[in-house]
Design an enzyme around this catalytic site. Sequence first.
Site, PDB file in Angstrom:
ATOM      1  N   ASP A 125       0.871  -1.179   0.000  1.00 41.60           N
ATOM      2  CA  ASP A 125       0.000   0.000   0.000  1.00 41.60           C
ATOM      3  C   ASP A 125       0.906   1.228   0.000  1.00 41.60           C
ATOM      4  O   ASP A 125       1.914   1.247   0.717  1.00 41.60           O
ATOM      5  CB  ASP A 125      -0.887  -0.004   1.259  1.00 41.60           C
ATOM      6  CG  ASP A 125      -2.131   0.852   1.107  1.00 41.60           C
ATOM      7  OD1 ASP A 125      -3.239   0.341   1.299  1.00 41.60           O
ATOM      8  OD2 ASP A 125      -1.982   2.060   0.802  1.00 41.60           O
TER       9      ASP A 125
ATOM     10  N   ALA B 193      -5.977  -2.013  -4.533  1.00 41.36           N
ATOM     11  CA  ALA B 193      -5.471  -0.642  -4.644  1.00 41.36           C
ATOM     12  C   ALA B 193      -6.050   0.088  -5.855  1.00 41.36           C
ATOM     13  O   ALA B 193      -5.833  -0.330  -6.993  1.00 41.36           O
ATOM     14  CB  ALA B 193      -3.954  -0.670  -4.739  1.00 41.36           C
TER      15      ALA B 193
ATOM     16  N   THR C  34     -16.513  -3.591  -9.761  1.00 43.09           N
ATOM     17  CA  THR C  34     -17.586  -2.752  -9.215  1.00 43.09           C
ATOM     18  C   THR C  34     -18.873  -2.892 -10.014  1.00 43.09           C
ATOM     19  O   THR C  34     -18.838  -3.173 -11.222  1.00 43.09           O
ATOM     20  CB  THR C  34     -17.151  -1.271  -9.242  1.00 43.09           C
ATOM     21  OG1 THR C  34     -18.267  -0.443  -8.911  1.00 43.09           O
ATOM     22  CG2 THR C  34     -16.658  -0.835 -10.613  1.00 43.09           C
TER      23      THR C  34
ATOM     24  N   ASP D 254     -25.962   9.125 -10.909  1.00 50.02           N
ATOM     25  CA  ASP D 254     -26.539   8.137  -9.983  1.00 50.02           C
ATOM     26  C   ASP D 254     -27.637   7.329 -10.669  1.00 50.02           C
ATOM     27  O   ASP D 254     -28.693   7.870 -11.008  1.00 50.02           O
ATOM     28  CB  ASP D 254     -27.167   8.842  -8.772  1.00 50.02           C
ATOM     29  CG  ASP D 254     -26.215   8.990  -7.611  1.00 50.02           C
ATOM     30  OD1 ASP D 254     -25.169   8.311  -7.607  1.00 50.02           O
ATOM     31  OD2 ASP D 254     -26.527   9.773  -6.694  1.00 50.02           O
TER      32      ASP D 254
ATOM     33  N   TYR E 275     -14.187   6.193 -13.537  1.00 51.36           N
ATOM     34  CA  TYR E 275     -13.923   5.199 -12.482  1.00 51.36           C
ATOM     35  C   TYR E 275     -14.392   3.818 -12.949  1.00 51.36           C
ATOM     36  O   TYR E 275     -13.624   2.849 -12.943  1.00 51.36           O
ATOM     37  CB  TYR E 275     -14.629   5.591 -11.180  1.00 51.36           C
ATOM     38  CG  TYR E 275     -14.732   4.432 -10.220  1.00 51.36           C
ATOM     39  CD1 TYR E 275     -13.605   3.965  -9.550  1.00 51.36           C
ATOM     40  CD2 TYR E 275     -15.944   3.773 -10.012  1.00 51.36           C
ATOM     41  CE1 TYR E 275     -13.686   2.873  -8.699  1.00 51.36           C
ATOM     42  CE2 TYR E 275     -16.032   2.684  -9.167  1.00 51.36           C
ATOM     43  CZ  TYR E 275     -14.895   2.241  -8.514  1.00 51.36           C
ATOM     44  OH  TYR E 275     -14.976   1.148  -7.695  1.00 51.36           O
TER      45      TYR E 275
HETATM   46  N1  UFG Z   1     -26.428   9.702  -1.286  1.00 52.63           N
HETATM   47  C1  UFG Z   1     -27.148  10.800  -0.841  1.00 52.63           C
HETATM   48  N2  UFG Z   1     -26.486  11.757  -0.140  1.00 52.63           N
HETATM   49  C2  UFG Z   1     -25.143  11.685   0.134  1.00 52.63           C
HETATM   50  C3  UFG Z   1     -24.436  10.556  -0.314  1.00 52.63           C
HETATM   51  C4  UFG Z   1     -25.115   9.576  -1.029  1.00 52.63           C
HETATM   52  O1  UFG Z   1     -28.359  10.916  -1.070  1.00 52.63           O
HETATM   53  O2  UFG Z   1     -24.607  12.599   0.763  1.00 52.63           O
HETATM   54  C5  UFG Z   1     -27.139   8.669  -2.043  1.00 52.63           C
HETATM   55  C6  UFG Z   1     -26.599   8.508  -3.449  1.00 52.63           C
HETATM   56  O3  UFG Z   1     -27.246   9.382  -4.320  1.00 52.63           O
HETATM   57  C7  UFG Z   1     -26.893   7.040  -3.725  1.00 52.63           C
HETATM   58  C8  UFG Z   1     -26.813   6.378  -2.343  1.00 52.63           C
HETATM   59  O4  UFG Z   1     -26.924   7.437  -1.403  1.00 52.63           O
HETATM   60  O5  UFG Z   1     -28.193   6.906  -4.184  1.00 52.63           O
HETATM   61  C9  UFG Z   1     -25.497   5.664  -2.123  1.00 52.63           C
HETATM   62  O6  UFG Z   1     -24.439   6.554  -2.436  1.00 52.63           O
HETATM   63  P1  UFG Z   1     -22.918   6.221  -2.123  1.00 52.63           P
HETATM   64  O7  UFG Z   1     -22.118   7.416  -2.541  1.00 52.63           O
HETATM   65  O8  UFG Z   1     -22.786   5.733  -0.728  1.00 52.63           O
HETATM   66  O9  UFG Z   1     -22.600   4.985  -3.074  1.00 52.63           O
HETATM   67  P2  UFG Z   1     -22.770   4.858  -4.661  1.00 52.63           P
HETATM   68  O10 UFG Z   1     -23.924   3.928  -4.889  1.00 52.63           O
HETATM   69  O11 UFG Z   1     -22.818   6.157  -5.332  1.00 52.63           O
HETATM   70  O12 UFG Z   1     -21.366   4.247  -5.071  1.00 52.63           O
HETATM   71  C10 UFG Z   1     -20.917   2.984  -4.643  1.00 52.63           C
HETATM   72  C11 UFG Z   1     -19.405   3.020  -4.523  1.00 52.63           C
HETATM   73  C12 UFG Z   1     -18.784   3.296  -5.855  1.00 52.63           C
HETATM   74  C13 UFG Z   1     -19.264   2.297  -6.846  1.00 52.63           C
HETATM   75  C14 UFG Z   1     -20.751   2.228  -6.873  1.00 52.63           C
HETATM   76  C15 UFG Z   1     -21.187   1.109  -7.735  1.00 52.63           C
HETATM   77  O13 UFG Z   1     -19.030   4.017  -3.615  1.00 52.63           O
HETATM   78  O14 UFG Z   1     -17.382   3.193  -5.743  1.00 52.63           O
HETATM   79  O15 UFG Z   1     -21.278   2.027  -5.566  1.00 52.63           O
HETATM   80  O16 UFG Z   1     -22.524   1.094  -7.848  1.00 52.63           O
HETATM   81  F1  UFG Z   1     -18.843   2.611  -8.086  1.00 52.63           F
END
Ligand code: UFG
Length: 343
Positions: free
Chosen positions: A53, A95, A138, A305, A162
């Site tokens: 790491d 990583a 992912t 999203d 990503y």
């Molecule tokens: N969300 C909010 N407010 C916030 C943060 C998130 O409403 O402050 C919502 C997002 O819009 C989403 C859900 O909560 O609907 C989950 O969001 P996250 O950011 O926790 O996770 P993501 O689904 O966006 O992303 C995750 C991983 C990514 C990966 C993805 C694959 O973090 O690395 O899943 O689907 F690419």
Amino acid sequence: MGTVQEQRETPANAALQSGLTPRKILVTGGAGYIGSHTVHMLLAQGHDVTVVDNLSKGHRHNVPAERLHELNLSDTAALVRLMREKQCEAVIHFAAFIAVGESMREPARYFINNVSGSLSLLDAMVQAEVKHIVFSSTAAVYGNPHTTPILEDFPIQAVNPYGESKVMVETLLGWFDPIHHLTSVCLRYFNASGCDPDSLLGEEHEPETHLIPLLLRAVQTGNPVTVFGDDYPTPDGTCIRDYIHVNDLAQAHILAVEYLIGGGTSEKFNVGTGTGHSVMETIRAVETVTGQKVPYVVGTRREGDPPSLVASSNKLRERLGWSPRYADLRTIVEHAWKFASRK
Ligand code: UFG
């Protein structure tokens, strides 16, 4: 707060006692969130783990000091030396940079770090004759799927750099198998969350962008979290995700390594629970667990999203015998709260 170094490492013969064969495994990104949970579980099962790491995102306190090698993946020669010295049988490759939004602003950094870094690692594996790799992929490789649950043979159509960087590494792995006989398992994670309830490990991203730690922080600070849109085509209008406990993810990696070392062919597996929860449901779970109201405001949609991402993990269950131990959202939030409220 204590560190993982202060915890007692399970005796090296733990694997033998449990009837498992101890494996020599190199883990890249082992000081990060999912990596450190996997390292912890591997050590607890008696495996011999070498962590690589560069600590650009990971934390020194997540890994026993004697296991950690501070290296960049771009240093192919150093990786070859380390793999030879440790006689590694397999690699688990975590990583990578992980922030979708950041990747839209700085794509080159994502392709250099995630793709070039992986290529250097694969080159080193070929030189050191390490034949197996488990790769952190992912759900983002599927982009905006039209139906759920998502199966592994759905179209690959990343919608951000990503996700595309992960697609590219999956493609590289597809060539290294027939040419170099390097077998791989790509694990396509859905929403990694929670933490090991019995250790000092947890989710410590900087900056934090993930929903559950942000909701817990909002409870602690009183500063409202923004719900990114409530006008999606879902029952309550907020996005639905498949939250998978990080220990269950870690277990999937260990099963995948055993599968490959045992002669399994290259495969791709989703890792999720098969159950989706909306942002509002997640807020209610946090309120139940903490006994406090989550302060929030409803904002606009976050770019990129998808409305709903829920895995079918039947392939992983059937082929590797995996099943999640902590499949309910409330337990995931309880464990995350234990970490967030640690003294
Ligand atoms: N969300 C909010 N407010 C916030 C943060 C998130 O409403 O402050 C919502 C997002 O819009 C989403 C859900 O909560 O609907 C989950 O969001 P996250 O950011 O926790 O996770 P993501 O689904 O966006 O992303 C995750 C991983 C990514 C990966 C993805 C694959 O973090 O690395 O899943 O689907 F690419």
